[in-house]
Design a protein around this motif. Structure first.
Motif: not given
Length: 392
Positions: A226-232, A234-252
């Protein structure tokens, strides 16, 4: 959970055979009139026919009634039961008329009555037995005035009472046997229910572990998404960071789920032992733990916990155990664990995929797992053992 070839199952079948034979062999008392006929010098044709027919009828029908009473529901008395009893009573009455001493014939109504009562529901057994006793006694009393031989000393009256007594005696004897058999069957059903409950509790525990891990990670993934959707936009760098964390969460989440499924999730070996003792105890299996789980090095705690879980599951699902021992031993170079149980079955004696998976996991740490049957005189036990080197 109980196997047909297990020790308990074998004992149950033996008890069934013993009960069957003890009930059926009584029917051969109906052959006593044959012996009386063989000793009789004057063999009238009607008496020969009735003697042979009544003996065969009693043996065959009582055997059938015993089979029905042990294997099927008790829905009697039926028309067949009534007709058979009436025919044996008629034979008894006929013998009272023509035989000087019809004592041996008094067994016939009692033997048949015992078989009838075996097929009668509990609430109707006592009145049914008393009615049959009255009928047997009444047949003797009715036959007394028709006797064409002299008994001497009021003999027929005593025989009428004796016939009624035989009916009640055989009914009580047969019901005692069937009551004992029913109790054993109920104990067996209770044992199976306890084992099924123990397995269900283990499944619930596994489901709870899986729910805890998946629920936590899925909740975090949803919030990050949800946070990544809101940042796209508006703040693409923050959105990419959140997307990376999202991927890591899924992997974990995937890794943790695999660990739960394969038993790699970090566990306290003492807790696994306590769970095993509780589960086996709920299934009526006396469990003894020898050794201290705290002496097992931390790198081997998860591995030994997985072996305990696999061994406990195998005991519950594939054995008819009454005793189990868990033995832990750690020396300067190697840690050992053994689960030993009685009540083995052919399925437990054949290692399955679970043990093969454990062997692979132990091998990654330089250890090994072995399942084997141990013969000790007339007793046999199954041992699931594992060992791995201790790295200080």
């Amino acid at each position: 959970m109980s196997d047909a070839n297990s020790e308990f199952g074998t004992g149950l079948r033996r008890l069934h055979k013993y009960t069957w034979w003890s009930l059926v062999l009584l029917s051969y008392l109906a052959l006593i009139p044959w012996l009386q006929l063989a000793a009789d010098t004057e063999r009238r044709v009607p008496l020969v026919v009735v003697t042979i027919g009544a003996g065969l009828l009693t043996i065959v029908q009582r055997t059938r009634f015993v089979n029905d009473g042990l294997r099927h529901g008790r829905r009697g008395p039926t028309v067949e039961h009534g007709v058979t009893f009436v025919l044996t009573v008629a034979a008894w009455g006929y013998a009272t008329v023509v035989q000087p001493n019809p004592t041996a014939w008094a067994f016939l109504p009692g033997l048949t009555a015992g078989g009838v009562v075996l097929n009668t529901p509990k609430g109707r057994r006592r009145p049914t037995a008393f009615v049959m006793a009255v009928v047997a006694a009444g047949a003797g009393l009715v036959a007394i005035p028709l006797r064409d031989v002299e008994p001497g000393g009021g003999f027929p009256w005593f025989m009428a009472v004796l016939a009624a007594g035989f009916v009640l005696c055989f009914a009580a004897l047969d019901l005692t046997q069937i009551w004992f058999w029913d109790m054993v069957v109920q104990i067996d059903k209770s044992r199976e229910l306890a084992e099924e409950l123990a397995v269900a509790r283990e499944r619930l525990r596994f489901a709870a572990d899986l729910h805890d891990i998946q629920g936590h990670h899925l909740q975090a993934i949803m919030l990050k998404g949800e946070l990544t959707e809101r940042l796209i936009g508006r703040d693409d760098d923050a959105a990419r960071a959140q997307a990376a964390e999202l991927t890591e969460l899924a992997r974990t989440a995937m890794t943790d789920t695999r660990r739960v499924v394969h038993g790699y999730r970090g566990t306290d070996l003492r807790r696994e032992l306590a769970n095993a003792v509780e589960l086996l105890g709920a299934a009526g299996i006396d469990t003894e733990v020898r050794g201290d789980a705290r002496h097992v090095p931390p790198p081997l705690q998860e591995l030994f916990g997985a072996l305990i879980r696999e061994g406990t599951t195998n005991i519950l699902r594939h054995s008819d155990a009454t005793r189990c021992a868990v033995v832990l031993r750690v020396d300067s170079t190697t840690a050992h664990i053994r689960l030993v149980n009685d009540g083995i079955t052919p399925r437990q004696a054949t290692p399955g995929s679970g043990i093969a998976g454990l062997r692979e996991r132990f091998a990654t740490l330089g250890g090994d797992v072995r399942g084997r049957v141990i013969e000790d005189g007339g007793d046999a036990t199954f041992e699931l053992g594992g060992h791995a080197p201790v790295r200080r």
